[in-house]
Design a protein around this motif. Sequence first.
Motif, PDB file in Angstrom:
ATOM      1  N   ILE A  16      -4.680   5.174   5.121  1.00  0.00           N
ATOM      2  CA  ILE A  16      -3.966   5.228   6.402  1.00  0.00           C
ATOM      3  C   ILE A  16      -2.466   5.388   6.177  1.00  0.00           C
ATOM      4  CG2 ILE A  16      -3.334   3.866   8.440  1.00  0.00           C
ATOM      5  CD1 ILE A  16      -6.208   2.710   8.339  1.00  0.00           C
ATOM      6  N   GLU A  17      -1.916   4.638   5.215  1.00  0.00           N
ATOM      7  CA  GLU A  17      -0.490   4.771   4.919  1.00  0.00           C
ATOM      8  C   GLU A  17      -0.170   6.189   4.455  1.00  0.00           C
ATOM      9  OE1 GLU A  17       2.202   2.603   5.213  1.00  0.00           O
ATOM     10  OE2 GLU A  17       0.812   1.406   6.403  1.00  0.00           O
ATOM     11  N   ALA A  18      -1.012   6.738   3.565  1.00  0.00           N
ATOM     12  CA  ALA A  18      -0.783   8.100   3.069  1.00  0.00           C
ATOM     13  C   ALA A  18      -0.912   9.123   4.191  1.00  0.00           C
ATOM     14  CB  ALA A  18      -1.763   8.411   1.942  1.00  0.00           C
ATOM     15  N   ALA A  19      -1.927   8.964   5.037  1.00  0.00           N
ATOM     16  CA  ALA A  19      -2.135   9.909   6.133  1.00  0.00           C
ATOM     17  C   ALA A  19      -0.969   9.870   7.118  1.00  0.00           C
ATOM     18  CB  ALA A  19      -3.451   9.604   6.847  1.00  0.00           C
ATOM     19  N   GLN A  20      -0.427   8.692   7.374  1.00  0.00           N
ATOM     20  CA  GLN A  20       0.742   8.603   8.258  1.00  0.00           C
ATOM     21  C   GLN A  20       1.956   9.285   7.638  1.00  0.00           C
ATOM     22  OE1 GLN A  20       1.684   4.626   9.668  1.00  0.00           O
ATOM     23  NE2 GLN A  20       0.512   5.020  11.522  1.00  0.00           N
ATOM     24  N   MET A  21       2.100   9.152   6.319  1.00  0.00           N
ATOM     25  CA  MET A  21       3.203   9.847   5.649  1.00  0.00           C
ATOM     26  C   MET A  21       3.100  11.347   5.865  1.00  0.00           C
ATOM     27  SD  MET A  21       3.449   7.920   1.955  1.00  0.00           S
ATOM     28  CE  MET A  21       3.505   6.127   1.826  1.00  0.00           C
ATOM     29  N   GLU A  22       1.893  11.888   5.650  1.00  0.00           N
ATOM     30  CA  GLU A  22       1.713  13.331   5.779  1.00  0.00           C
ATOM     31  C   GLU A  22       1.845  13.778   7.233  1.00  0.00           C
ATOM     32  OE1 GLU A  22      -1.901  16.409   5.002  1.00  0.00           O
ATOM     33  OE2 GLU A  22      -1.067  15.374   3.266  1.00  0.00           O
ATOM     34  N   ALA A  23       1.346  12.970   8.153  1.00  0.00           N
ATOM     35  CA  ALA A  23       1.378  13.347   9.574  1.00  0.00           C
ATOM     36  C   ALA A  23       2.724  13.072  10.223  1.00  0.00           C
ATOM     37  CB  ALA A  23       0.280  12.589  10.321  1.00  0.00           C
ATOM     38  N   GLN A  24       3.683  12.564   9.425  1.00  0.00           N
ATOM     39  CA  GLN A  24       5.026  12.274   9.929  1.00  0.00           C
ATOM     40  C   GLN A  24       4.995  11.326  11.126  1.00  0.00           C
ATOM     41  OE1 GLN A  24       7.769  15.754   9.977  1.00  0.00           O
ATOM     42  NE2 GLN A  24       5.985  16.947   9.325  1.00  0.00           N
ATOM     43  N   ILE A  25       4.149  10.294  10.981  1.00  0.00           N
ATOM     44  CA  ILE A  25       4.078   9.240  11.995  1.00  0.00           C
ATOM     45  C   ILE A  25       4.900   8.055  11.510  1.00  0.00           C
ATOM     46  CG2 ILE A  25       2.571   7.625  13.199  1.00  0.00           C
ATOM     47  CD1 ILE A  25       0.318   9.663  12.937  1.00  0.00           C
ATOM     48  N   ALA A  26       5.928   7.709  12.237  1.00  0.00           N
ATOM     49  CA  ALA A  26       6.755   6.555  11.871  1.00  0.00           C
ATOM     50  C   ALA A  26       5.892   5.301  11.857  1.00  0.00           C
ATOM     51  CB  ALA A  26       7.911   6.398  12.859  1.00  0.00           C
ATOM     52  N   ILE A  67      -7.110   7.371  -5.615  1.00  0.00           N
ATOM     53  CA  ILE A  67      -6.285   6.174  -5.536  1.00  0.00           C
ATOM     54  C   ILE A  67      -7.180   5.003  -5.186  1.00  0.00           C
ATOM     55  CG2 ILE A  67      -5.711   6.438  -3.080  1.00  0.00           C
ATOM     56  CD1 ILE A  67      -2.834   5.600  -3.815  1.00  0.00           C
ATOM     57  N   CYS A  68      -6.951   3.854  -5.791  1.00  0.00           N
ATOM     58  CA  CYS A  68      -7.913   2.776  -5.582  1.00  0.00           C
ATOM     59  C   CYS A  68      -7.318   1.414  -5.922  1.00  0.00           C
ATOM     60  CB  CYS A  68      -9.155   3.022  -6.452  1.00  0.00           C
ATOM     61  SG  CYS A  68     -10.575   2.033  -5.968  1.00  0.00           S
ATOM     62  N   ASN A  69      -7.743   0.429  -5.164  1.00  0.00           N
ATOM     63  CA  ASN A  69      -7.453  -0.976  -5.438  1.00  0.00           C
ATOM     64  C   ASN A  69      -8.799  -1.680  -5.576  1.00  0.00           C
ATOM     65  OD1 ASN A  69      -6.262  -3.617  -5.466  1.00  0.00           O
ATOM     66  ND2 ASN A  69      -6.580  -3.766  -3.264  1.00  0.00           N
ATOM     67  N   PRO A  70      -9.457  -1.547  -6.755  1.00  0.00           N
ATOM     68  CA  PRO A  70     -10.797  -2.111  -6.910  1.00  0.00           C
ATOM     69  C   PRO A  70     -10.759  -3.638  -6.877  1.00  0.00           C
ATOM     70  CG  PRO A  70     -10.219  -0.614  -8.720  1.00  0.00           C
ATOM     71  CD  PRO A  70      -8.974  -0.933  -7.988  1.00  0.00           C
ATOM     72  N   PRO A  71     -11.916  -4.272  -6.711  1.00  0.00           N
ATOM     73  CA  PRO A  71     -11.963  -5.737  -6.770  1.00  0.00           C
ATOM     74  C   PRO A  71     -11.496  -6.216  -8.133  1.00  0.00           C
ATOM     75  CG  PRO A  71     -14.030  -4.843  -5.941  1.00  0.00           C
ATOM     76  CD  PRO A  71     -13.244  -3.688  -6.456  1.00  0.00           C
ATOM     77  N   ALA A  95       0.832  -1.205   0.000  1.00  0.00           N
ATOM     78  CA  ALA A  95       0.000   0.000   0.000  1.00  0.00           C
ATOM     79  C   ALA A  95       0.869   1.259   0.000  1.00  0.00           C
ATOM     80  CB  ALA A  95      -0.926   0.005   1.208  1.00  0.00           C
ATOM     81  N   ALA A  96       1.927   1.247   0.782  1.00  0.00           N
ATOM     82  CA  ALA A  96       2.829   2.406   0.830  1.00  0.00           C
ATOM     83  C   ALA A  96       3.477   2.637  -0.535  1.00  0.00           C
ATOM     84  CB  ALA A  96       3.898   2.191   1.899  1.00  0.00           C
ATOM     85  N   ALA A  97       3.885   1.565  -1.196  1.00  0.00           N
ATOM     86  CA  ALA A  97       4.499   1.701  -2.516  1.00  0.00           C
ATOM     87  C   ALA A  97       3.500   2.252  -3.533  1.00  0.00           C
ATOM     88  CB  ALA A  97       5.036   0.347  -2.984  1.00  0.00           C
ATOM     89  N   ILE A  98       2.255   1.802  -3.453  1.00  0.00           N
ATOM     90  CA  ILE A  98       1.218   2.305  -4.360  1.00  0.00           C
ATOM     91  C   ILE A  98       1.024   3.805  -4.161  1.00  0.00           C
ATOM     92  CG2 ILE A  98      -1.256   2.215  -4.891  1.00  0.00           C
ATOM     93  CD1 ILE A  98      -1.145  -0.794  -4.256  1.00  0.00           C
ATOM     94  N   VAL A  99       0.984   4.237  -2.909  1.00  0.00           N
ATOM     95  CA  VAL A  99       0.834   5.666  -2.615  1.00  0.00           C
ATOM     96  C   VAL A  99       2.020   6.449  -3.178  1.00  0.00           C
ATOM     97  CG1 VAL A  99       0.755   7.402  -0.784  1.00  0.00           C
ATOM     98  CG2 VAL A  99      -0.609   5.311  -0.587  1.00  0.00           C
ATOM     99  N   LEU A 100       3.231   5.953  -2.946  1.00  0.00           N
ATOM    100  CA  LEU A 100       4.421   6.656  -3.410  1.00  0.00           C
ATOM    101  C   LEU A 100       4.476   6.746  -4.932  1.00  0.00           C
ATOM    102  CD1 LEU A 100       7.031   5.156  -0.926  1.00  0.00           C
ATOM    103  CD2 LEU A 100       6.203   7.510  -0.973  1.00  0.00           C
ATOM    104  N   ARG A 101       3.959   5.723  -5.609  1.00  0.00           N
ATOM    105  CA  ARG A 101       3.981   5.707  -7.074  1.00  0.00           C
ATOM    106  C   ARG A 101       2.793   6.440  -7.697  1.00  0.00           C
ATOM    107  NH1 ARG A 101       5.660  -0.616  -8.406  1.00  0.00           N
ATOM    108  NH2 ARG A 101       7.925  -0.274  -8.472  1.00  0.00           N
ATOM    109  N   SER A 102       1.832   6.805  -6.882  1.00  0.00           N
ATOM    110  CA  SER A 102       0.589   7.387  -7.418  1.00  0.00           C
ATOM    111  C   SER A 102       0.762   8.819  -7.910  1.00  0.00           C
ATOM    112  CB  SER A 102      -0.505   7.365  -6.340  1.00  0.00           C
ATOM    113  OG  SER A 102      -0.218   8.311  -5.309  1.00  0.00           O
TER     114      SER A 102
END
Length: 482
Positions: free
Chosen positions: A205-215, A307-311, A178-185
């Motif tokens: 959640i992964e994207a929000a943690q990146m922005e909020a600088q949460i390790a 951003i999406c991971n559809p079925p 998920a983190a890689a997908i966000v970074l590549r988006s």
Amino acid sequence: MKQLFATTARGFEELLKVELAELGATECKIAQGGVHFQADDETLYRSLLWSRLSSRILLPIVNGKVYSDLDLYSIVTGQDWLSYFDEKATFFVDFNGTNQEIRHTQFGAMRVKDAIVDYFERQGKARPNVDKDYPDVRIHAYLNKEELVVSLDLSGEALHLRGYREDTGQAPLRETLAAAIVLRSGWKKGTPLVDPMCGSGTLLIEAAQMEAQIAPQLHRLHWGFDCWKGHNQDAWDEVKAEAVQQAEAYFNQNLKPHFYGFDLDHRVLKKAQKNAQNAGVAHLIHWKQGDVAALKNPSPDEVGTVICNPPYGERLGTTPALIALYSVFGQRLKNEFGGWNASIFSSESTLLDCLRMRSHRQFKAKNGPLDCVQKNYQISERKESVAENPLEFDRTSTVAVDFANRLQKNIKKIEKWAKQQGLDAYRLYDADLPEYNVAVDRYGDHIVVQEYAAPKNIDENKARQRLLDAVTATLQVTGIET
């Protein structure tokens, strides 16, 4: 400086190299399935705490040539294991790879385990216990042909386990993926991010943690270095305190939320909300139950990213509903998100074709055993145009134009007759064109598309693509709701 190796899913090595360098690592060199790098103690702990792409971070202890199980045993038992952990610590061996002599990973793991406990006995110590579930120390052994590398796993549990997911929906994305997908988006921090089929919320959640600088590992309780004799507690405390301070500083800014998650299933949304709360980003994400067929832009005055991971299904022919889903999804994107970017991840590139959008960039990735693709799109500004005739369709965006034209003509002719006869079940198309060997029937408000068996001289992939195009064109021409 320590020589280390960070493992990752294949295809993410270059991303991981960049991430490690940003965290302070030096001498970063890509290898298959990971990155070799150098780090001092602070950078090592920072990498463990902050890496979103690493699966594990390993400290190589020894390498050697293995031509027999005796070679394997001798290499391992010859190491000074007491300099790494004492006999009171429990341990477990992860063994990967085989060769002509070591044909089973379970056998390889057993020989490594035997060598370690025999070493302790020869030093006059008690045999350390093996613990499969919660070991104090993990030993990682990798065998590639005759080359053996034995390492200490400083991570403990795999780093994709962030600890915030108590429960998930069906087929959840691994957090590192998920983190890689966000970074590549192409999403930029500070701009809106929308996931129309968010499931348990991992992408947001992964994207929000990146922005909020949460390790990502800020709240991990147990590490593979806890019982390692080389552990530098002062350096770890400093790195951990720095991460806590960064997270608190962002939280105190009280910024406006601009992450939006939608899903049709209210039950999975509750799981997403709980996961976001555990991850410390609940205040940043709006959650709402909703069908993608009625998707609205929640932030129309800004430009952001969908951003999406559809079925997706492994056999497209057995999942015609997915064709309709992707077709409707593409239409909603064009109607509601003009000027935005979109990044869609799927195992079926043919399903992505149903979006009827041209990607400007794409990436390959694995989701478990499935080969997947991520495509990025720039959504054009919507041009308002309303057809006078409700049966008219947009020929510029319609696939299988010949099929669509024939179907439209048939509808105009047959539906008038059917109405006169009081019929609500009738055939609209029956293999009229040899390229589109299907039957299209109307049953009240439903349309059924059935495929005739293609001749043996027709390529299977071509026949499959024609079926997909026919279903997509049928949806566009008939305007049937999915």
